[in-house]
Scaffold this active site. Structure first.
Site, PDB file in Angstrom:
ATOM      1  N   LYS A 272       0.829  -1.206   0.000  1.00 53.11           N
ATOM      2  CA  LYS A 272       0.000   0.000   0.000  1.00 53.11           C
ATOM      3  C   LYS A 272       0.869   1.263   0.000  1.00 53.11           C
ATOM      4  O   LYS A 272       2.021   1.254   0.440  1.00 53.11           O
ATOM      5  CB  LYS A 272      -0.944   0.012   1.213  1.00 53.11           C
ATOM      6  CG  LYS A 272      -2.064  -1.046   1.148  1.00 53.11           C
ATOM      7  CD  LYS A 272      -3.138  -0.685   0.140  1.00 53.11           C
ATOM      8  CE  LYS A 272      -4.197  -1.774  -0.031  1.00 53.11           C
ATOM      9  NZ  LYS A 272      -5.156  -1.831   1.063  1.00 53.11           N
ATOM     10  N   ARG A 307      -3.795 -10.779   3.136  1.00 51.75           N
ATOM     11  CA  ARG A 307      -3.895 -10.701   1.678  1.00 51.75           C
ATOM     12  C   ARG A 307      -2.629 -10.037   1.142  1.00 51.75           C
ATOM     13  O   ARG A 307      -2.391  -8.851   1.398  1.00 51.75           O
ATOM     14  CB  ARG A 307      -5.142  -9.885   1.312  1.00 51.75           C
ATOM     15  CG  ARG A 307      -5.472  -9.823  -0.167  1.00 51.75           C
ATOM     16  CD  ARG A 307      -6.761  -9.034  -0.381  1.00 51.75           C
ATOM     17  NE  ARG A 307      -7.140  -8.998  -1.783  1.00 51.75           N
ATOM     18  CZ  ARG A 307      -6.718  -8.081  -2.654  1.00 51.75           C
ATOM     19  NH1 ARG A 307      -5.896  -7.118  -2.241  1.00 51.75           N
ATOM     20  NH2 ARG A 307      -7.112  -8.121  -3.908  1.00 51.75           N
TER      21      ARG A 307
END
Length: 330
Positions: A272, A307
């Site tokens: 991210k 994930r």
């Protein structure tokens, strides 16, 4: 208005109770209230204690007594990290097989990018992207379909997926609840503020940790009302979805709070943007070390499903952590 209390379990090696039937123990909680400083307490209300300690049911046949890796397989041309790199059809299937061989416990296959600023993809295009890949990998590992759309979910479940990972938490498509409840599929409900096109424009919260908790509780209640079994539901606080760097860090510092919902927790932080900002890694593909650091921190708070893009590397880190902290292998 009556002040609402929230209880966040504080991990402790010698704790009295096992958190969610997993590898973390605790004896105390942080009592959290809006507008007040956290308070460490020994007395935990019975309803909270029951939810915090109840063993979580298996997800797609996977026991949650140990952490699990969900591999990201994007059949998209524009995902923020690997868009267009994995190919379609046979090439994407081969990539999925490689992820399984690298240690993935399950695959999350998506055909629509939900990166900040991403535009919506037509249902027909999304189906064309994911269904051949799911069909090609069906039986090789448990499969989740990453979609907000009921028609895509229905087609994916028919092709062999066993879980729907809805990043909108049932907010986007009013037909999604019916598809999931009628199919008996597992479900991941994620929190997001706004749509991908605009979610990072100016996200605001009163108290992000508690606001997200309440929003997830509402989504879970809605799913239960629609007929989805509680034993099939997983929750995800939605790191990076309508959240600033400060919001993300506030959630990650106290992510064990979300075990209070009584459900397995899934975390998606892989590569991210805020990892790159803090870790000084501009390229998304260079953010594996930061991803591993946050993954291990979350595992230390009992988060069950992770994930990730870099399965082999994260799996290696997990093996070492397991050998040191749990004596586990595999």
């Amino acid at each position: 208005m009556t002040q609402k209390d929230y209880y966040r379990p504080i991990p402790s090696e010698t704790g009295r109770w096992r958190l969610a039937g997993g590898w973390v123990r605790f004896s105390q909680c942080e009592l959290l209230r809006r507008g007040a400083a956290p308070e460490i307490v020994d007395e935990i209300p019975p309803d909270w204690l029951a939810r915090l300690t109840a063993p979580r049911p298996s997800v797609l046949g996977l026991s949650l007594e140990v952490p699990r890796l969900m591999a990201i397989l994007n059949a998209t041309p524009d995902s923020f990290s690997d868009g267009g790199l994995l190919g379609e059809g046979a090439q994407a299937v081969a990539r999925g097989e490689a992820l399984i061989a690298a240690g993935a416990d399950l695959l999350d296959i998506g055909g629509e990018s939900t990166r900040p600023g991403a535009a919506e993809v037509a249902v027909s295009d999304e189906i064309a992207r994911v269904v051949p890949v799911i069909a090609g990998l069906a039986g090789a590992a448990p499969i989740s379909v990453d979609t907000r759309k009921a028609k895509v979910a229905a087609s994916a479940l028919k092709a062999g997926a066993g879980m729907v990972n809805d990043v909108s938490g049932f907010d986007f498509d009013p037909c999604m609840a019916k598809v999931v409840s009628h199919s008996g599929a597992a479900l991941c409900l994620m929190h997001a503020q706004g749509l991908p096109e605009t979610m990072q424009d100016d996200p605001r919260y009163g108290d992000v940790l508690l606001d997200v908790y309440d929003a997830l509780a509402e989504r879970v209640a809605r799913a239960l009302t629609a007929g989805v079994s509680a034993a099939k539901i997983v929750i995800d606080p939605g790191i990076g979805f309508g959240k600033t760097e400060a919001h993300n860090l506030a959630i990650l510092r106290r992510i064990s709070l979300y075990h209070g919902l009584g459900l397995p927790v899934l975390l998606g932080i892989s590569r991210k943007r805020f990892i790159g900002q803090i870790g000084q890694a501009e390229a998304a593909a260079a953010r594996m070390p930061g991803t591993l650091a946050l993954t291990l921190a979350a595992i230390g708070q009992g988060v069950q499903i992770h994930r990730v893009h870099d399965v082999a590397e994260i799996k290696q880190g997990l093996r070492l952590w397991s050998a040191l902290d749990l004596g586990m292998s595999g």
